[in-house]
Design an enzyme around this catalytic site. Structure first.
Site, short mmCIF file in Angstrom:
data_model
loop_
_atom_site.label_atom_id
_atom_site.label_comp_id
_atom_site.label_asym_id
_atom_site.label_seq_id
_atom_site.Cartn_x
_atom_site.Cartn_y
_atom_site.Cartn_z
N SER A 1 0.90 -1.29 0.00
CA SER A 1 -0.01 -0.08 0.04
C SER A 1 0.76 1.34 0.12
CB SER A 1 -0.96 -0.07 1.19
OG SER A 1 -0.13 -0.06 2.30
N ASN B 1 -1.53 -2.01 12.95
CA ASN B 1 -2.88 -1.66 12.94
C ASN B 1 -3.24 -0.07 13.73
OD1 ASN B 1 -3.11 -4.07 12.10
ND2 ASN B 1 -4.25 -5.10 13.54
N THR C 1 -38.24 29.28 -9.04
CA THR C 1 -38.61 27.85 -8.60
C THR C 1 -39.06 27.12 -10.03
OG1 THR C 1 -41.04 28.45 -8.43
CG2 THR C 1 -39.41 28.90 -6.55
N HIS C 2 -38.73 25.90 -9.71
CA HIS C 2 -39.02 24.90 -10.98
C HIS C 2 -38.11 25.45 -12.03
CE1 HIS C 2 -42.34 23.42 -8.62
NE2 HIS C 2 -42.31 24.33 -8.40
N SER D 1 -13.70 25.70 -28.27
CA SER D 1 -13.83 24.12 -29.05
C SER D 1 -12.86 24.22 -29.91
CB SER D 1 -15.26 24.45 -29.38
OG SER D 1 -15.31 23.66 -30.69
N LYS E 1 -17.04 29.28 -29.86
CA LYS E 1 -17.57 28.68 -28.60
C LYS E 1 -16.43 29.15 -27.28
CE LYS E 1 -20.57 25.74 -27.76
NZ LYS E 1 -20.14 24.42 -27.72
N ASN F 1 -16.71 27.92 -23.47
CA ASN F 1 -17.33 26.93 -22.74
C ASN F 1 -17.19 26.87 -21.21
OD1 ASN F 1 -18.61 25.79 -24.90
ND2 ASN F 1 -16.78 24.29 -25.09
N TYR G 1 -9.81 -5.37 13.39
CA TYR G 1 -9.03 -4.81 12.28
C TYR G 1 -9.14 -6.02 11.09
CZ TYR G 1 -5.45 -3.79 8.78
OH TYR G 1 -4.76 -3.58 7.65
N GLN H 1 -7.31 -1.43 4.52
CA GLN H 1 -6.39 -0.73 3.80
C GLN H 1 -7.04 -0.07 2.69
OE1 GLN H 1 -2.39 -2.55 3.44
NE2 GLN H 1 -3.00 -2.74 1.48
N LYS I 1 -8.01 4.39 2.27
CA LYS I 1 -7.27 5.60 1.97
C LYS I 1 -7.43 6.16 0.69
CE LYS I 1 -4.24 3.95 5.34
NZ LYS I 1 -4.91 2.65 5.51
N1 ARG Z 1 -1.15 -0.95 5.44
C1 ARG Z 1 -2.05 -1.49 6.49
C2 ARG Z 1 -3.53 -0.59 6.60
O1 ARG Z 1 -3.39 0.33 5.87
C3 ARG Z 1 -1.45 -1.47 7.87
C4 ARG Z 1 -1.77 -2.22 8.69
C5 ARG Z 1 -1.30 -3.86 8.37
N2 ARG Z 1 -1.68 -4.69 9.55
C6 ARG Z 1 -1.66 -5.97 9.26
N3 ARG Z 1 -1.87 -6.73 10.16
N4 ARG Z 1 -1.52 -6.54 8.10
O2 ARG Z 1 -4.42 -0.98 7.18
#
Ligand code: ARG
Length: 461
Positions: free
Chosen positions: A23, A110, A156-157, A278, A284, A286, A318, A323, A326
């Site tokens: 990650s 975690n 309105t509308h 355009s 144009k 835009n 967890y 993961q 993000k």
């Molecule tokens: N990259 C993981 C996350 O964003 C970190 C935690 C990993 N923990 C594990 N037990 N594999 O969640």
């Protein structure tokens, strides 16, 4: 780069699994927060004497160096590491040897990743999203102040309804944006608890001090249950919801701009810097930027559904699924920041075409309500007045007249309550200024609204 969990395994991960599992390309965005969390953790380990004073200083100094070197680009992140936590720990160990291996005592990735994400998002909200909302509110307020007397049709509308002013219309967006700002402040309350010390899920046998690390990192307090600390993501979903609502508001604003920019409205002229041409139609110009903000709302809403779906079936505590939290939240946050910045520029660089707005307001019997209110003021029941003006409008439509064109004699034929002051009563300026309702379009009401916006800009942080 080796994995952190090599000992238990005879073989390494298949390349395919590694690519799928890693990650770092995404979570390396949080390198600064990851290192801040590690510094707080190391200081705490020093405080409870798991590390000596000297060891603590060595670790903290090395971590600080790693952070500044990444920031000034002299240290390149190694993207073959599994995640940013792994990279920082291995880099530390490279620099200070076996001592670096002590840092992960009483900690897990975690609680580390949950902590990093909260720190990162707190920073994004307070340093970027909320200030960008303020800039937009400020720009809207400036334009509104210039257009307190600019009459335009209220809709309105999407049908011409009643006369209002450009300031009134724009300040409605400020009302939305101020609520958005407050929604982000609410999110901050939930982002403000420290998960660090929850370790994998049940805390640790070491006598750690979670209050210390929480304070050190600038959180309000530690989370109160260690299972929840590593498994909760509702604060992320809440933030993504706030982003969704905000961009829904921006999208509506953009829709207004796109409509106003249409030749048949011509209420607004966009600056060249915030419109595009355009490749085939030379005439144009835009409103692409406004359209793009409107379009980008789709990805922000999608991210919200993504996060809800990600979490909905997860058992405690967890799970690696998490993961995946993000990418969507980072994308939503960046999208709203960029959209706010562009929106602020669109508003402040555009020209609002007063004449066109006024001419448009003159069409569509926009003052019919005022005409019937005139009769109500003279004692006629509202329902009767409404009906009478309704039939007058129908006659005018047939004869291609406006309410201003009707002669006093004709008015008197309909009701002897009509006097020559009817013309002043249905003048658009009067129509607007007579609406002195709190929050309405009269000059006095608008000045109060502008004051509220300015107070917000001065007081909220
Ligand atoms: N990259 C993981 C996350 O964003 C970190 C935690 C990993 N923990 C594990 N037990 N594999 O969640």
């Amino acid at each position: 780069m080796d994995s952190l969990w090599k000992g238990r395994f005879e073989k390494g991960l298949a390349q395919l699994s590694k690519n799928f599992n890693d990650s770092i390309k995404i979570d390396s965005l949080m390198y600064s927060e990851d290192i801040d969390g590690s510094i707080a953790h190391a200081k705490m380990l020093g405080k409870i004497e798991i590390l000596t004073k000297d060891e603590t200083v060595q670790i903290v100094d090395a971590l600080k160096n790693i952070k500044s070197e990444i920031t000034n680009n002299t240290l390149k992140i190694d993207y073959t590491a599994e995640d940013i936590h792994t990279f920082v720990e291995l880099e530390l160990t490279k620099r200070i040897g076996d001592l670096g291996k002590k840092l992960h005592t009483a900690r897990s990735r975690n609680d580390q990743s949950a902590t990093d994400l909260k720190l990162y998002l707190k920073r994004k909200v307070t340093k970027e999203i909320q200030p960008a909302i303020k800039v937009l509110v400020n720009n809207i307020t400036k334009v509104a102040e210039e257009h307190i007397d600019t009459i335009m049709p209220g809709f309105t509308h999407l049908q011409v309804a009643q006369p209002t002013t450009l300031a009134h219309h724009l300040l409605a967006y400020n009302a939305m944006l101020i609520r958005d700002f407050e929604r982000f402040s609410d999110c901050l309350d939930r982002l403000n608890t420290s998960p660090l010390g929850a370790c994998a899920m049940v805390g640790t046998t070491f006598n750690i001090d979670r209050d210390f690390t929480s304070k050190e990192m600038g959180f309000e307090k530690p989370t109160f249950n260690t299972i929840d600390s590593v498994s909760a993501r509702d604060h992320i979903i809440e933030l993504s919801s706030a982003c969704s609502i905000l961009i829904m508001h921006l999208s509506r604003f953009c829709e207004d701009i796109v409509i106003w920019n249409n030749q048949n409205f011509n209420f607004i002229t966009l600056s060249d810097e915030y419109s595009t041409g355009s490749s085939i139609m030379p005439q144009k110009k835009n409103p692409d930027l406004a359209e793009l903000i409107r379009g980008k709302s789709g990805r922000v809403f999608g991210n919200n559904i993504n996060l809800l779906t990600l979490m909905k079936g997860l058992p405690q505590s967890y799970n690696k699924d998490m993961q995946e939290d993000k990418e969507p939240i980072f994308d939503s946050v960046e999208t709203v920041i960029n959209s706010l910045v562009i929106m602020s520029e669109i508003i402040i660089t555009s020209t609002f075409n007063k004449e066109e707005m006024l001419n448009s307001a003159k069409k569509g019997f926009i003052n019919a309500t005022d005409c019937s209110d005139y009769l109500v003021n003279k004692g006629m029941p509202f329902r009767d007045a409404y009906k009478l003006i309704g039939s007058l409008v129908a006659d005018c439509v047939k004869n291609d007249l406006t309410l201003e064109d009707v002669s006093i004699e004709e008015y008197k034929k309909l009701s002897n309550l009509f006097e020559s002051d009817i013309y002043n009563k249905i003048d658009l300026k009067t129509c607007v200024n007579n609406r002195n309702t709190k929050g309405g379009p009269s000059k006095e009401a608008l000045l109060t609204q502008i004051c509220i916006c300015k107070e917000f800009l001065e007081n909220k942080q």
